[in-house]
Design a protein around this motif. Structure first.
Motif, PDB file in Angstrom:
ATOM      1  N   LYS A 102      47.777  34.325  41.328  1.00  0.00           N
ATOM      2  CA  LYS A 102      48.205  35.089  42.511  1.00  0.00           C
ATOM      3  C   LYS A 102      48.092  36.587  42.277  1.00  0.00           C
ATOM      4  O   LYS A 102      47.824  37.345  43.201  1.00  0.00           O
ATOM      5  CB  LYS A 102      49.650  34.738  42.877  1.00  0.00           C
ATOM      6  CG  LYS A 102      49.769  33.479  43.678  1.00  0.00           C
ATOM      7  CD  LYS A 102      51.098  33.497  44.410  1.00  0.00           C
ATOM      8  CE  LYS A 102      51.196  32.336  45.368  1.00  0.00           C
ATOM      9  NZ  LYS A 102      52.507  32.272  46.016  1.00  0.00           N
ATOM     10  N   VAL A 103      48.333  37.022  41.042  1.00  0.00           N
ATOM     11  CA  VAL A 103      48.189  38.449  40.745  1.00  0.00           C
ATOM     12  C   VAL A 103      46.698  38.812  40.774  1.00  0.00           C
ATOM     13  O   VAL A 103      46.307  39.853  41.321  1.00  0.00           O
ATOM     14  CB  VAL A 103      48.826  38.807  39.380  1.00  0.00           C
ATOM     15  CG1 VAL A 103      48.663  40.298  39.089  1.00  0.00           C
ATOM     16  CG2 VAL A 103      50.298  38.423  39.366  1.00  0.00           C
ATOM     17  N   LEU A 104      45.867  37.926  40.216  1.00  0.00           N
ATOM     18  CA  LEU A 104      44.423  38.190  40.254  1.00  0.00           C
ATOM     19  C   LEU A 104      43.939  38.257  41.706  1.00  0.00           C
ATOM     20  O   LEU A 104      43.110  39.102  42.063  1.00  0.00           O
ATOM     21  CB  LEU A 104      43.653  37.105  39.482  1.00  0.00           C
ATOM     22  CG  LEU A 104      43.888  37.091  37.969  1.00  0.00           C
ATOM     23  CD1 LEU A 104      43.133  35.930  37.317  1.00  0.00           C
ATOM     24  CD2 LEU A 104      43.457  38.414  37.333  1.00  0.00           C
ATOM     25  N   ASP A 105      44.475  37.385  42.563  1.00  0.00           N
ATOM     26  CA  ASP A 105      44.107  37.441  43.992  1.00  0.00           C
ATOM     27  C   ASP A 105      44.530  38.782  44.593  1.00  0.00           C
ATOM     28  O   ASP A 105      43.823  39.355  45.417  1.00  0.00           O
ATOM     29  CB  ASP A 105      44.799  36.313  44.783  1.00  0.00           C
ATOM     30  CG  ASP A 105      44.220  34.945  44.452  1.00  0.00           C
ATOM     31  OD1 ASP A 105      43.144  34.900  43.802  1.00  0.00           O
ATOM     32  OD2 ASP A 105      44.840  33.924  44.816  1.00  0.00           O
ATOM     33  N   GLY A 106      45.697  39.266  44.193  1.00  0.00           N
ATOM     34  CA  GLY A 106      46.191  40.549  44.691  1.00  0.00           C
ATOM     35  C   GLY A 106      45.275  41.689  44.262  1.00  0.00           C
ATOM     36  O   GLY A 106      44.979  42.598  45.050  1.00  0.00           O
ATOM     37  N   ILE A 107      44.825  41.642  43.012  1.00  0.00           N
ATOM     38  CA  ILE A 107      43.912  42.683  42.515  1.00  0.00           C
ATOM     39  C   ILE A 107      42.598  42.627  43.299  1.00  0.00           C
ATOM     40  O   ILE A 107      42.053  43.663  43.713  1.00  0.00           O
ATOM     41  CB  ILE A 107      43.685  42.507  40.987  1.00  0.00           C
ATOM     42  CG1 ILE A 107      44.992  42.776  40.246  1.00  0.00           C
ATOM     43  CG2 ILE A 107      42.565  43.421  40.496  1.00  0.00           C
ATOM     44  CD1 ILE A 107      44.993  42.397  38.772  1.00  0.00           C
ATOM     45  N   ALA A 108      42.119  41.412  43.556  1.00  0.00           N
ATOM     46  CA  ALA A 108      40.871  41.266  44.333  1.00  0.00           C
ATOM     47  C   ALA A 108      41.062  41.808  45.747  1.00  0.00           C
ATOM     48  O   ALA A 108      40.188  42.500  46.292  1.00  0.00           O
ATOM     49  CB  ALA A 108      40.454  39.794  44.361  1.00  0.00           C
ATOM     50  N   ALA A 109      42.231  41.550  46.336  1.00  0.00           N
ATOM     51  CA  ALA A 109      42.494  42.035  47.697  1.00  0.00           C
ATOM     52  C   ALA A 109      42.541  43.561  47.714  1.00  0.00           C
ATOM     53  O   ALA A 109      42.032  44.207  48.649  1.00  0.00           O
ATOM     54  CB  ALA A 109      43.815  41.457  48.211  1.00  0.00           C
ATOM     55  N   ALA A 110      43.135  44.146  46.673  1.00  0.00           N
ATOM     56  CA  ALA A 110      43.203  45.616  46.602  1.00  0.00           C
ATOM     57  C   ALA A 110      41.794  46.191  46.459  1.00  0.00           C
ATOM     58  O   ALA A 110      41.453  47.204  47.073  1.00  0.00           O
ATOM     59  CB  ALA A 110      44.092  46.038  45.437  1.00  0.00           C
ATOM     60  N   SER A 111      40.984  45.516  45.663  1.00  0.00           N
ATOM     61  CA  SER A 111      39.613  45.958  45.487  1.00  0.00           C
ATOM     62  C   SER A 111      38.843  45.858  46.811  1.00  0.00           C
ATOM     63  O   SER A 111      38.154  46.805  47.221  1.00  0.00           O
ATOM     64  CB  SER A 111      38.974  45.085  44.397  1.00  0.00           C
ATOM     65  OG  SER A 111      37.672  45.463  44.168  1.00  0.00           O
TER      66      SER A 111
END
Ligand code: SAM
Length: 356
Positions: A166-175
């Motif tokens: 979920k954190v990796l998804d958040g980083i991808a969303a920020a990117s």
């Protein structure tokens, strides 16, 4: 872990009546300018990272600040404007977990026009939902904390059973929302996640994001800090360099917290933050504004200065500016330079309260 330590919360005193600010560039007693303001927008967090908000202390009985005690967005924005007038160039929103504060993009939109570099530190848990709105509101940069890519290690460290994915998804969303580069913070604790150092470096190499290793610090009084648990940044650099050779890079600006290293093969850079083994107090230009409106001139402070009473007592901007200037000019903190095993156990204000 200590049995039950009561964290200090309301350790602030009202600023003394301040002399009129004369307009000269602000410098403290060690000639350090004021450049960087960290604002804690909430003392609450949905994680219970063992090194920051240990569950034994921050449990169901823990009394977080009541709503009436915390600064409103309007109060924060007003203070931020005064700070920018005093020379602040960078504002970081933090906490606690800042994205738990309702409607945070509204605050971002109020701060963006001030023209300071506007950044946010988050655990990333709700970034998927908020990244685009934060970007649209004018947030310049994001830092996401992620201590391990190993599922069991990460869940144990956040102590909220929160998954890596979920954190990796958040980083991808920020990117996807246009934040670049994103900084990824990894606190390293010996025997807990230091076996993940090279793996993390491998994962984030070539991603365009910047992984930063933070030495485990003795912030607050509740995290059971011991020097033996600190992995010095020099060791982090040595271990990564053995797998992926690194070379040091110049700081972007005076007072930059992280020391920069880049991969010799061009796969990007990492940062190391060595508050314990290589204190950077001499260049520290940061002031912290706590969730309830107290000023702190050091992350390791035992006391703050209550600004809220002045703010809510009807003071005009000039009086607030005078008070902030007087606190900064009297500042002589250099905790990390004089840290000993003894100072490490002294009561200090919790990081979740004054803002990481
Ligand atoms: N909740 C947000 C987050 O997780 O990034 C912001 C607040 S958190 C206190 C800010 C940063 O401080 C995080 O990167 C966290 O890992 C780091 N931190 C907290 N306690 C620490 C400690 N004892 N030593 C080193 N870093 C710490």
């Amino acid at each position: 872990m200590p049995d039950k330590v009561i964290p200090i919360k309301h350790a602030s005193r009202a600023p003394l009546p301040a002399p009129r600010y004369d307009g000269a560039p602000l410098a403290d007693t060690r000639r350090r300018p004021l450049r960087d303001l960290r604002i804690s927008v909430t003392d609450r967090c949905n994680f219970r990272c063992t090194y920051c908000m240990p569950r034994e202390v921050f449990d169901a009985d823990y009394k977080f600040l009541p709503h009436a005690a915390i600064l409103s967005f309007e109060e924060i924005a007003r203070l931020a404007r005064v700070f920018v007038g005093l020379g602040v160039k960078k504002i970081r929103l933090t906490g606690g977990e800042p994205l738990l504060r309702k409607d945070l993009p509204r605050l971002v939109a109020m701060l963006a026009p001030l023209g300071a570099d506007l950044t946010l530190t988050t655990n990333g848990s709700t970034l998927v939902k908020h990244a685009q709105a934060l970007r649209d509101a004018g947030l310049d940069r994001i830092t996401v904390s992620l201590d391990s890519l190993d599922e069991a290690t990460f869940r144990a460290m956040n102590d909220a059973d929160f998954p890596v994915e979920k954190v990796l998804d958040g980083i991808a969303a920020a990117s996807d929302a246009g934040f670049a580069p994103i900084k990824i913070n990894m606190v390293v604790k010996r025997g807990v996640n230091d076996d993940q150092i090279v793996e993390a470096a491998r994962h984030w190499r070539d991603s365009g994001h910047i992984l930063r290793f933070i030495e485990f610090m003795d912030v607050g009084s509740t995290n059971g800090w011991r020097m033996d648990d600190v992995i010095p940044s020099a060791e982090v650099v040595r271990r990564i360099s053995a797998a992926f050779p690194l070379e040091q890079v110049e700081a972007n600006y005076a007072g930059e917290v992280a020391e920069r290293w880049r991969y010799k093969d061009g796969a990007g850079e990492i940062g190391v933050i060595s508050s314990v083994t290589q204190a950077f107090c001499a260049d520290c230009n940061r002031m912290r504004l706590s969730t309830e409106g107290s000023l702190y001139t050091c992350l390791f402070a035992q006391r703050g200065h209550d600004l809220k009473t002045l703010l809510r007592g009807g003071a005009d901007d000039g009086a607030i500016r005078d008070a902030i200037a007087a606190v900064w000019r009297a500042r002589d903190d250099r905790y990390s330079e004089i840290r000993t095993a003894e100072t490490a156990t002294k009561p200090k204000v919790e990081m979740s309260y004054i803002g990481g």
